[in-house]
Design an enzyme around this catalytic site. Sequence first.
Site, short mmCIF file in Angstrom:
data_model
loop_
_atom_site.label_atom_id
_atom_site.label_comp_id
_atom_site.label_asym_id
_atom_site.label_seq_id
_atom_site.Cartn_x
_atom_site.Cartn_y
_atom_site.Cartn_z
N GLY A 32 0.80 -1.22 0.00
CA GLY A 32 0.00 0.00 0.00
C GLY A 32 0.83 1.27 0.00
O GLY A 32 2.02 1.23 -0.30
N GLY A 53 5.23 3.98 -9.00
CA GLY A 53 6.01 2.74 -9.13
C GLY A 53 5.09 1.52 -9.08
O GLY A 53 5.17 0.62 -9.92
N HIS A 54 4.20 1.50 -8.09
CA HIS A 54 3.23 0.40 -7.99
C HIS A 54 2.31 0.39 -9.21
O HIS A 54 2.01 -0.66 -9.77
CB HIS A 54 2.36 0.55 -6.74
CG HIS A 54 3.11 0.52 -5.44
ND1 HIS A 54 3.24 1.63 -4.64
CD2 HIS A 54 3.74 -0.49 -4.78
CE1 HIS A 54 3.92 1.32 -3.55
NE2 HIS A 54 4.24 0.04 -3.61
N GLN A 90 7.50 -9.30 8.07
CA GLN A 90 8.71 -8.90 7.34
C GLN A 90 9.39 -7.67 7.94
O GLN A 90 10.38 -7.21 7.41
CB GLN A 90 8.42 -8.71 5.85
CG GLN A 90 7.64 -7.47 5.49
CD GLN A 90 7.34 -7.45 4.01
OE1 GLN A 90 6.55 -8.25 3.50
NE2 GLN A 90 7.97 -6.54 3.28
N GLY A 108 8.88 -5.07 -8.85
CA GLY A 108 9.70 -3.91 -9.22
C GLY A 108 11.18 -4.21 -9.07
O GLY A 108 11.59 -4.86 -8.10
N LYS A 133 13.12 -2.09 -8.16
CA LYS A 133 13.47 -1.33 -6.96
C LYS A 133 13.89 -2.25 -5.81
O LYS A 133 14.78 -1.93 -5.04
CB LYS A 133 12.25 -0.48 -6.57
CG LYS A 133 12.16 0.02 -5.16
CD LYS A 133 12.97 1.27 -4.99
CE LYS A 133 12.74 1.97 -3.67
NZ LYS A 133 12.57 1.13 -2.52
N ASP A 134 13.21 -3.39 -5.67
CA ASP A 134 13.55 -4.35 -4.62
C ASP A 134 14.21 -5.57 -5.27
O ASP A 134 13.62 -6.65 -5.35
CB ASP A 134 12.28 -4.75 -3.85
CG ASP A 134 11.66 -3.55 -3.16
OD1 ASP A 134 12.06 -3.24 -2.04
OD2 ASP A 134 10.79 -2.90 -3.78
N SER A 159 9.05 5.53 -3.38
CA SER A 159 8.91 4.55 -2.30
C SER A 159 7.86 5.05 -1.33
O SER A 159 7.76 6.27 -1.08
CB SER A 159 10.25 4.41 -1.56
OG SER A 159 10.05 3.77 -0.32
P1 AMP Z 1 5.97 -2.44 -1.61
O1 AMP Z 1 4.59 -1.94 -1.52
O2 AMP Z 1 7.01 -1.41 -1.29
O3 AMP Z 1 6.17 -3.74 -0.90
O4 AMP Z 1 6.24 -2.76 -3.16
C1 AMP Z 1 5.36 -3.57 -3.89
C2 AMP Z 1 5.95 -3.78 -5.26
O5 AMP Z 1 6.14 -2.53 -5.92
C3 AMP Z 1 7.34 -4.47 -5.23
O6 AMP Z 1 7.43 -5.41 -6.29
C4 AMP Z 1 8.27 -3.31 -5.42
O7 AMP Z 1 9.52 -3.67 -5.98
C5 AMP Z 1 7.47 -2.44 -6.39
N1 AMP Z 1 7.94 -1.06 -6.33
C6 AMP Z 1 8.10 -0.29 -5.22
N2 AMP Z 1 8.62 0.91 -5.56
C7 AMP Z 1 8.80 0.89 -6.91
C8 AMP Z 1 9.30 1.84 -7.85
N3 AMP Z 1 9.73 3.04 -7.48
N4 AMP Z 1 9.35 1.49 -9.16
C9 AMP Z 1 8.90 0.25 -9.55
N5 AMP Z 1 8.42 -0.68 -8.71
C10 AMP Z 1 8.36 -0.37 -7.40
#
Ligand code: AMP
Length: 281
Positions: free
Chosen positions: A31, A36-37, A61, A149, A151-152, A187
């Site tokens: 969330g 990016g999401h 986590q 992403g 990103k991770d 992020s």
């Molecule tokens: P998170 O909500 O941070 O756990 O991220 C969920 C998904 O979104 C993961 O696969 C991340 O790698 C991806 N994600 C987060 N930030 C970015 C970004 N800036 N660009 C592309 N994907 C992203």
Amino acid sequence: MVIIKKAGQLNRYLNNAVNKPLKKGFVPTMGALHQGHISLIEASKSEMHLTVCSIFVNPTQFNDFSDFEKYPVTIETDIEQLEKAGCDILFLPSVTEIYPNGIDTGIFYQLGELENVFEGKYRPGHFQGVCRAVDRLIQIVSPDTLYLGQKDYQQYMVLSKLIDLKNYEINIRICPTVREKNGLAMSSRNLRLSEQGKEKAAAIFHALEYCRKNFKKEIPKKLKNHALQLLLENGFTIDYFELTDAHTLEPVLIWDGKQPVIALVAAFLEDTRLIDNMKIC
Ligand code: AMP
């Protein structure tokens, strides 16, 4: 967009309402959504028949409880963004839906060295927690393709390993990191930075870019020192900055002229831990 909170309900919905041959794309998130999401939703929309997004702030986590408590929650704007992007289903489970037998599932994933380096080293237990939640989500959604992403990057490697370990027939699509205009990787944690912090945080991008642009001119150690210096000058406390082999994540001390290299970084600014990476060659 259909919003579903119960695992059983989502499972029934997907099994009954959806024709079997349809391809399902799945975007797991925690969330506080940003572009990016949304880029992952868009990728899934363009390649799959049906796109499922989950929002679940996974307690297992977080190795640091205060980080969990401080994790931003912006569910109303998340829903608006998903609607706008044309997401088909939002799965919004509670902790008990994901961990019906309690958060200590007793399952251990053999992640090998991946768990001992970088994010694994600095966040003990983090990747076991990621695997527990994503494994359960995969079982509920049973996607054809998982959208993740860049990103991770290490998390992407861990989830590839999870899919291998469990023999799941799931493809992974890794999508490029979406950045702010100044280069800062988008992020959810950026919400915790001040305006000045967001400007300073662009130093991470500049450090990565410096390594990419000068990789063939300078030895890795010199590049790394330059990057560390840049981060320190901008007030960061650094967990790691390393040029690594993109397949093994072993540090690259002398480049063999062939191996793919990725730079990985994690550093704190204003008490907020930021991670980023860049493909160097
Ligand atoms: P998170 O909500 O941070 O756990 O991220 C969920 C998904 O979104 C993961 O696969 C991340 O790698 C991806 N994600 C987060 N930030 C970015 C970004 N800036 N660009 C592309 N994907 C992203």
